[in-house]
Design a protein around this motif. Sequence first.
Motif, mmCIF file in Angstrom:
data_model
loop_
_atom_site.group_PDB
_atom_site.id
_atom_site.type_symbol
_atom_site.label_atom_id
_atom_site.label_comp_id
_atom_site.label_asym_id
_atom_site.label_seq_id
_atom_site.Cartn_x
_atom_site.Cartn_y
_atom_site.Cartn_z
ATOM 1 N N VAL B 28 0.827 -1.209 0.000
ATOM 2 C CA VAL B 28 0.000 0.000 0.000
ATOM 3 C C VAL B 28 0.864 1.264 0.000
ATOM 4 O O VAL B 28 0.565 2.240 -0.677
ATOM 5 C CB VAL B 28 -0.973 0.016 1.201
ATOM 6 N N ASP B 32 5.496 5.210 -1.851
ATOM 7 C CA ASP B 32 5.728 6.430 -1.088
ATOM 8 C C ASP B 32 6.948 6.292 -0.178
ATOM 9 O O ASP B 32 7.698 7.252 0.004
ATOM 10 C CB ASP B 32 4.482 6.788 -0.275
ATOM 11 N N THR B 192 -2.375 12.655 9.189
ATOM 12 C CA THR B 192 -3.190 11.455 9.420
ATOM 13 C C THR B 192 -4.259 11.296 8.336
ATOM 14 O O THR B 192 -4.983 10.308 8.340
ATOM 15 C CB THR B 192 -3.878 11.512 10.799
ATOM 16 N N ASN B 193 -4.362 12.274 7.444
ATOM 17 C CA ASN B 193 -5.401 12.220 6.413
ATOM 18 C C ASN B 193 -4.946 11.580 5.110
ATOM 19 O O ASN B 193 -5.726 11.465 4.163
ATOM 20 C CB ASN B 193 -5.922 13.635 6.112
ATOM 21 N N ILE B 194 -3.667 11.226 5.026
ATOM 22 C CA ILE B 194 -3.214 10.450 3.873
ATOM 23 C C ILE B 194 -2.608 9.156 4.377
ATOM 24 O O ILE B 194 -2.139 9.072 5.509
ATOM 25 C CB ILE B 194 -2.197 11.207 2.978
ATOM 26 N N THR B 195 -2.648 8.147 3.531
ATOM 27 C CA THR B 195 -2.117 6.860 3.940
ATOM 28 C C THR B 195 -0.589 6.879 3.860
ATOM 29 O O THR B 195 -0.013 7.563 3.015
ATOM 30 C CB THR B 195 -2.689 5.726 3.065
ATOM 31 N N SER B 241 -8.270 21.216 2.201
ATOM 32 C CA SER B 241 -8.748 19.834 2.396
ATOM 33 C C SER B 241 -8.169 18.905 1.339
ATOM 34 O O SER B 241 -8.566 17.753 1.239
ATOM 35 C CB SER B 241 -10.281 19.805 2.337
ATOM 36 N N GLY B 242 -7.226 19.388 0.551
ATOM 37 C CA GLY B 242 -6.751 18.620 -0.599
ATOM 38 C C GLY B 242 -5.681 17.612 -0.250
ATOM 39 O O GLY B 242 -4.506 17.944 -0.151
ATOM 40 N N ILE B 243 -6.070 16.345 -0.092
ATOM 41 C CA ILE B 243 -5.070 15.359 0.306
ATOM 42 C C ILE B 243 -4.166 14.972 -0.855
ATOM 43 O O ILE B 243 -3.031 14.557 -0.648
ATOM 44 C CB ILE B 243 -5.700 14.097 0.950
ATOM 45 N N GLY B 244 -4.654 15.095 -2.088
ATOM 46 C CA GLY B 244 -3.797 14.830 -3.240
ATOM 47 C C GLY B 244 -2.638 15.816 -3.281
ATOM 48 O O GLY B 244 -1.465 15.428 -3.394
ATOM 49 N N SER B 245 -2.948 17.092 -3.158
ATOM 50 C CA SER B 245 -1.907 18.129 -3.162
ATOM 51 C C SER B 245 -1.015 18.016 -1.929
ATOM 52 O O SER B 245 0.203 18.214 -2.009
ATOM 53 C CB SER B 245 -2.543 19.522 -3.190
ATOM 54 N N LYS B 247 -0.071 15.430 -0.310
ATOM 55 C CA LYS B 247 0.917 14.354 -0.480
ATOM 56 C C LYS B 247 2.072 14.802 -1.376
ATOM 57 O O LYS B 247 3.232 14.493 -1.099
ATOM 58 C CB LYS B 247 0.223 13.125 -1.060
ATOM 59 N N VAL B 248 1.756 15.524 -2.435
ATOM 60 C CA VAL B 248 2.798 16.051 -3.325
ATOM 61 C C VAL B 248 3.694 17.022 -2.561
ATOM 62 O O VAL B 248 4.932 16.920 -2.602
ATOM 63 C CB VAL B 248 2.155 16.748 -4.548
#
Lengths: 273, 273, 273
Positions: B28, B32, B192-195, B241-245, B247-248
């Motif tokens: 998973v 990363d 804690t909002n991204i894996t 709230s953007g977890i995609g951004s 993580k980047v």
Amino acid sequence: MFLLRDYKDILKKIKNKKPLIHHITNYVTATDCANTVLALGASAVMADDPLEVEEVVIHSDALVLNMGTLNQQKIEAFILAGRKANDLGIPIILDPVGVGGTKLRSEALKRILKEIKVSVIRGNMSEIKHIYGIEEMTRGVDSISDSKDGGKEISKAIAQRHKCVVAITGEIDYISDGNQTFSIRNGHKMLTNITGTGCMTTSLIGVCCGATKDIFMATALAISIMGIAGERAYEDLQDKSGIGSFKVHLLDAIGGFTIELLEERGRIDGLSY
Amino acid sequence: MFLLRDYKDILKKIKNKKPLIHHITNYVTATDCANTVLALGASAVMADDPLEVEEVVIHSDALVLNMGTLNQQKIEAFILAGRKANDLGIPIILDPVGVGGTKLRSEALKRILKEIKVSVIRGNMSEIKHIYGIEEMTRGVDSISDSKDGGKEISKAIAQRHKCVVAITGEIDYISDGNQTFSIRNGHKMLTNITGTGCMTTSLIGVCCGATKDIFMATALAISIMGIAGERAYEDLQDKSGIGSFKVHLLDAIGGFTIELLEERGRIDGLSY
Amino acid sequence: MFLLRDYKDILKKIKNKKPLIHHITNYVTATDCANTVLALGASAVMADDPLEVEEVVIHSDALVLNMGTLNQQKIEAFILAGRKANDLGIPIILDPVGVGGTKLRSEALKRILKEIKVSVIRGNMSEIKHIYGIEEMTRGVDSISDSKDGGKEISKAIAQRHKCVVAITGEIDYISDGNQTFSIRNGHKMLTNITGTGCMTTSLIGVCCGATKDIFMATALAISIMGIAGERAYEDLQDKSGIGSFKVHLLDAIGGFTIELLEERGRIDGLSY
């Protein structure tokens, strides 16, 4: 220019055919490889249980065998899928990830090269040198010339021995079919700062080989696509050390590849000897 | 300041040595984790077949055992790789993902702690409490003080029992070698909002421990790097709230870590007792 | 509006309950599925060893069975986890990835549908048609109407046969419980240009079903969330061919979903017949 015409033709065939690329691969870069394939307008399927790989190959236009996170079951899958691909004339692209590092990988490589006819081998210099070395061992490795790392000689020698295209990627990329050899000077060192760019290049080769019978030109084109995408991704970076952003830009730039970019930026030398 | 000098020294050693971190890990967060390791200028190799892990360890500077997506074969790989690492004096960092949730994980943990000498255990409070609990059970768990969650006491107690460094990460992080304990208040709840941020922290510990013999300071530094990177990644976010951004930005911020940032932002308390 | 009230209620329950979604899934999209679940404020656990899946199910609010990168061990895990979920009344969401492509997948599907009671099946038209076909075979497939691809009829027929909700996602999405059928026209074709959006939709269904007993409305809501997120992610794109950026924006947009967005953009037709 002869080269651009051929490349244009391959890109057009990818668009029309949308080749399906079967991957037996590792779990570290599988997502990025799938997205790389999709970025060029092709399709990817990842399947590795020996019970189903032969059936998956039947529907595919190219087969990528990637030796990352290798295990025994995957080796069985390589052999079964590879034989089926050979029967059907489907090109096989081999990425010998980490070969030379362990007996499991060296033995797997030997078995693959003995039992399967691969169309392309792509690796970094260390991996390809290992392929060269283990088979040269009894004859000595003296035949490697003193040119910078011997990329030209090694790619040519392995290509001749295995009757396939060999690509060594690095600062300079070498692609040889044993007859002609291209060297490509595109790319950016940032490509070595994220995981998976080697695997992604192999998947791009899969896409190009899935669309044409000209395996040599397909391999060279795929490597140019990755190199030029790497350059553009770096240019687009605001934070020049940002590997998160670089990876995003890289996928964008692969999707945005055009023949005009190649015409403008391509640094390809065709070396016949 | 004594701490900054030590940290500077570790960062310099990472740059020079480019430690190779062998991961036996889950599918998973593997991508990363690999990119996190690369962001610090180190290298990652993921390999988990019991047939090859011992050979991979030989070339590595640290071994990360991550119990996510656990299975029986991976447990065998843990033991084989761990023993080899112990023989060679290579530090082992254990991430007991989800321990306490299933018998498979609890038994695996017991076996690892019995058969292998680990250098660092990093988990969240629930995982570390489980480690504390199962071994305290016969004696009762009364020895946990009534301090907020008992992070200091638990990390210290487990560190003393297993003669290793223990790190509990959360809103406050605790790092103890059984003698001294640091608490760190960097980080952001967005982590804690991204894996994978827990796994990535463990991989960072691997990088730092692969470059120095000072396991305690290496662990503390790695946790500060992730905490400060989390803060900066959140500050850089336009869409909060953007977890995609996020993580980047997080990967970018790990790559952009400097000792000056630590000097400016570090919230580290050294607690000797 | 009745629909908005129900949807509001489900979203509120997700926020309060933070359902835990157990995935037995593939290694290509696992990271993205986990982050999708987190984007909605829920939690994900990936665990697939037959030795532990039953225990993991006990703590979970929904179980996602995703047939990507299938293997025999995973099929055993599906059955064990599925039976336990049935015993406990935990909803099961099945994603029959690639079914019809190989015997392994077709046989696995048959076994799952025979031994487990699933709550939702979500697939693309080709996968769902295969489910329809294999069971219709003895009676011929003539019963498929001549409506565009027969999405309404097929989803309804399979829903009735298996007493579950069936969702076919594509340019138009169909969701049926065998009684009522919704068709949804949100989404963007860019969603087919990155890997994993189907799997991510299935995981979103898992989140919604983990929070309510209204499986039909939960499924429809999840599909609207993905569709609207896809539209917004595309609108936010500067480089319209950029799949790297699109994926980042998509995760951001899932996290930013609100009932107001649904009110404004939702293109849902309720078809009773």
